[in-house]
Design an enzyme around this catalytic site. Sequence first.
Site, mmCIF file in Angstrom:
data_model
loop_
_atom_site.group_PDB
_atom_site.id
_atom_site.type_symbol
_atom_site.label_atom_id
_atom_site.label_comp_id
_atom_site.label_asym_id
_atom_site.label_seq_id
_atom_site.Cartn_x
_atom_site.Cartn_y
_atom_site.Cartn_z
ATOM 1 N N GLU A 239 71.376 -14.563 20.550
ATOM 2 C CA GLU A 239 71.685 -14.775 19.123
ATOM 3 C C GLU A 239 71.992 -16.241 18.870
ATOM 4 O OE1 GLU A 239 74.851 -12.137 18.072
ATOM 5 O OE2 GLU A 239 73.511 -10.437 17.794
ATOM 6 N N ASP B 157 52.253 -16.287 1.892
ATOM 7 C CA ASP B 157 52.276 -15.311 2.982
ATOM 8 C C ASP B 157 50.858 -15.211 3.535
ATOM 9 O OD1 ASP B 157 52.258 -13.087 4.591
ATOM 10 O OD2 ASP B 157 53.131 -11.724 3.100
ATOM 11 N N ARG C 206 52.671 -8.547 18.329
ATOM 12 C CA ARG C 206 53.103 -7.967 17.055
ATOM 13 C C ARG C 206 54.417 -8.605 16.632
ATOM 14 N NH1 ARG C 206 51.442 -4.333 14.111
ATOM 15 N NH2 ARG C 206 49.846 -4.071 15.699
HETATM 16 C C1 LIG Z 1 50.634 -7.275 7.341
HETATM 17 C C2 LIG Z 1 51.315 -8.012 6.263
HETATM 18 C C3 LIG Z 1 52.711 -8.177 6.252
HETATM 19 C C4 LIG Z 1 53.653 -7.395 7.111
HETATM 20 O O1 LIG Z 1 53.601 -7.538 8.429
HETATM 21 P P1 LIG Z 1 54.375 -6.546 9.411
HETATM 22 O O2 LIG Z 1 54.357 -7.314 10.680
HETATM 23 O O3 LIG Z 1 53.609 -5.278 9.437
HETATM 24 O O4 LIG Z 1 55.757 -6.368 8.895
HETATM 25 C C5 LIG Z 1 53.261 -8.993 5.270
HETATM 26 N N1 LIG Z 1 52.487 -9.599 4.359
HETATM 27 C C6 LIG Z 1 51.150 -9.426 4.324
HETATM 28 C C7 LIG Z 1 50.358 -10.118 3.260
HETATM 29 C C8 LIG Z 1 50.517 -8.618 5.255
HETATM 30 O O5 LIG Z 1 49.208 -8.425 5.190
#
Ligand SMILES: *Cc1c(COP(=O)(O)O)cnc(C)c1O
Length: 417
Positions: A54, A198, A233
């Site tokens: 942490e 994102d 992942r």
């Molecule tokens: C896949 C995805 C996420 C989430 O990712 P996880 O690792 O499944 O939590 C967030 N934003 C976008 C645009 C995605 O395609």
Amino acid sequence: MSTVLSKQDPEVFNLIQKETARQEYGLEMIPSENFVSEAVLEAMGSTLTNKYAEGLPHKRYYGGCEVVDSVEELANARCEKLFGAEFVNSQPHSGAQANQAAYEALLTPGDVVMGMRLDQGGHLTHGSPVNFSGKHYKIVAYGVRESDHLIDYDELMHLARTHRPKMIICGASAYSRRIEFDKFRKAADEVGAFVLADIAHYAGLVAAGDYPSPVAFADIVTTTTHKTLRGPRSGLIMAKAAHAKAINKAVFPGLQGGPHMHTIAAKAVAFAEALQPAFKSYSKAVIKNAQALSLALIGKGFKIVSGGTDSHLLVVDLRPANVTGKVAEQALDRVGITVNKNTIPFDPQPPTVCSGIRLGTPALTTRGMGVNEMRQIADFISDLVQHHEDPAKLESLRADVRSLAQKFPLYKDRLVR
Ligand SMILES: *Cc1c(COP(=O)(O)O)cnc(C)c1O
């Protein structure tokens, strides 16, 4: 082959074997999936999983962190180099966690946020009412134009002026075209909003320079590491240096406890892979394959949302073939082609049924497949959709899919026969 796991826990071992075989002998076309290298797998399965750490490198709440400090610093440095980012936090456990940290770093619950509509390509964490984002923030959603399925930047600007959001999110899960990140910056600047980009889906293509980078335009950039980036992942956050402190605090102690050091090591391995020239060729091949698949499907009479793709994915409008996304997903599953049903913009079907399927080429390209295989797969899909109620046809397609997959070995050495 006998392993420690196979002897100690044959039940779990056999399940892992089954899943490995499913990946080996099927065609993985979910655009958010990929196949990591043996090196990434090895780092994930390492002793680093035992360590609590942490805090941040050299500022931990636990002893014995000298080694994992170096691991995290290495991951961050490689990521900064890969994307040209000013600041990186590689601790988020996933893309959703990375987004939650970005909200926490920049906003107060109740603030107005703009995000892309889920049913037109956005993500749950961009404001869906069933997600923390939609529950704790006032969401104004923008979308695509009905005429060409491209993001409607005029609507975006108009909505921004009307609702004066504190943050505008760009990025998507089912948008095949280039996103013009500079236009989001412009809209945000006009109303004094932050930009969160994102790039969960596009990260690998961005790293390779084949898709626009938002790093110069966004206050914060979040991503997953397991989609086109082909790492473990997980997630991560990049940002302008001015937001570093707020982001670090949001991740820990704001949201997470101990970082997953084994996954951070695997991210470092994946970043180094993505810095290699071979990854640039991979990224180009991913896009070339998606475009070939799109063209071949158009040749078979299907419609593609927005007319095609600039990226690793495409959304197929199945209405000309008279099947729903739900039916197609299930039929494709039966022959070993894994896809997901997907809404098309302005979909007349409910989201449990959908008029489309979403296809992606990152995983198949990792196996070494190219344009010829994409054409062959377009034939399979077209054949299947026409004959999805014919058991004999399903049987023969299943065999075709398996024999194509077998020509491109993947994790063969991991399979016991
Ligand atoms: C896949 C995805 C996420 C989430 O990712 P996880 O690792 O499944 O939590 C967030 N934003 C976008 C645009 C995605 O395609």
